[in-house]
Scaffold this active site. Sequence first.
Site, PDB file in Angstrom:
ATOM      1  N   CYS A  90      -1.986  -1.204   7.256  1.00  0.00           N
ATOM      2  CA  CYS A  90      -1.197   0.221   7.328  1.00  0.00           C
ATOM      3  C   CYS A  90      -1.351   0.927   8.553  1.00  0.00           C
ATOM      4  O   CYS A  90      -0.534   1.495   9.019  1.00  0.00           O
ATOM      5  CB  CYS A  90      -1.584   0.841   5.922  1.00  0.00           C
ATOM      6  SG  CYS A  90      -1.072   0.327   4.391  1.00  0.00           S
ATOM      7  N   GLU A 104       0.391   3.893   1.777  1.00  0.00           N
ATOM      8  CA  GLU A 104       0.739   4.275   3.105  1.00  0.00           C
ATOM      9  C   GLU A 104       2.014   3.554   3.666  1.00  0.00           C
ATOM     10  O   GLU A 104       2.903   4.408   4.431  1.00  0.00           O
ATOM     11  CB  GLU A 104      -0.366   4.152   4.169  1.00  0.00           C
ATOM     12  CG  GLU A 104      -1.678   4.619   3.954  1.00  0.00           C
ATOM     13  CD  GLU A 104      -2.467   4.089   2.868  1.00  0.00           C
ATOM     14  OE1 GLU A 104      -1.999   3.181   2.154  1.00  0.00           O
ATOM     15  OE2 GLU A 104      -3.619   3.957   3.145  1.00  0.00           O
ATOM     16  N   CYS A 162       0.966  -1.161  -0.037  1.00  0.00           N
ATOM     17  CA  CYS A 162      -0.078  -0.086  -0.060  1.00  0.00           C
ATOM     18  C   CYS A 162       0.869   1.335   0.013  1.00  0.00           C
ATOM     19  O   CYS A 162       2.161   1.249   0.458  1.00  0.00           O
ATOM     20  CB  CYS A 162      -0.835  -0.163   1.255  1.00  0.00           C
ATOM     21  SG  CYS A 162      -2.225  -1.362   1.490  1.00  0.00           S
TER      22      CYS A 162
HETATM   23  N1  THU Z   1      -4.199   0.362  -1.005  1.00  0.00           N
HETATM   24  C1  THU Z   1      -3.430   1.150  -0.815  1.00  0.00           C
HETATM   25  O1  THU Z   1      -2.371   1.719  -1.225  1.00  0.00           O
HETATM   26  N2  THU Z   1      -3.731   1.647   0.736  1.00  0.00           N
HETATM   27  C2  THU Z   1      -4.727   1.203   1.495  1.00  0.00           C
HETATM   28  O2  THU Z   1      -4.839   1.707   2.418  1.00  0.00           O
HETATM   29  C3  THU Z   1      -5.648   0.231   0.852  1.00  0.00           C
HETATM   30  C4  THU Z   1      -5.182  -0.255  -0.170  1.00  0.00           C
HETATM   31  C5  THU Z   1      -4.007  -0.250  -2.273  1.00  0.00           C
HETATM   32  C6  THU Z   1      -3.583  -1.534  -2.281  1.00  0.00           C
HETATM   33  C7  THU Z   1      -3.602  -2.066  -3.904  1.00  0.00           C
HETATM   34  O3  THU Z   1      -2.700  -1.643  -4.624  1.00  0.00           O
HETATM   35  C8  THU Z   1      -5.093  -1.391  -4.002  1.00  0.00           C
HETATM   36  O4  THU Z   1      -4.939  -0.315  -3.125  1.00  0.00           O
HETATM   37  C9  THU Z   1      -6.290  -1.987  -4.230  1.00  0.00           C
HETATM   38  O5  THU Z   1      -6.464  -2.593  -2.867  1.00  0.00           O
END
Ligand code: THU
Length: 155
Positions: free
Chosen positions: A112, A78, A76
């Site tokens: 996260c 974060e 992710c």
């Molecule tokens: N994702 C994030 O970057 N942050 C979050 O808190 C939740 C999900 C991303 C992970 C993945 O690449 C996409 O969003 C879909 O889940």
Amino acid sequence: MSPEERPGSDPQTQSREESFLPPQVVEKLKQTARDAAVNSYSPYSGFPVGAAVLAESGRIYSGTNVENASYGLSICAERTAIFNAVSAGERAIIALAVYTPTDEPSVPCGACLAVISEFAEGEVPILMFTEEKERWLTLDQLLPERFKLKPKEKQ
Ligand code: THU
């Protein structure tokens, strides 16, 4: 930076999550998170995310989500931002912003939140925002009960 030294820090106004952050810092966090989303590698979900972390030094670190063909290896935005900060020597997170080009602001996932908690300095305000909307919550609101482990040298 101690909590008292933080710009705009005033115990009288700290009940509003965002209030101790000066507007120009909030603007910088938002710009950094928005810019980071441009570099998102998210061909599988089509869900770009940009994050920005304000660390104790006053520096801001960015991160985006990076996916993998083996889905579980994706990370992710974060956590990318936090790991960037920690890799630069930071150990305390003051605030975090998360941008998504969606209708509604997106709340950080549980993994996260646990990583934010590891480096949380005081009550960490978290700004979730889109082009049109924004929402402030604190880490305490999003993750009121947490798993904690005493670092070995402190046991
Ligand atoms: N994702 C994030 O970057 N942050 C979050 O808190 C939740 C999900 C991303 C992970 C993945 O690449 C996409 O969003 C879909 O889940």
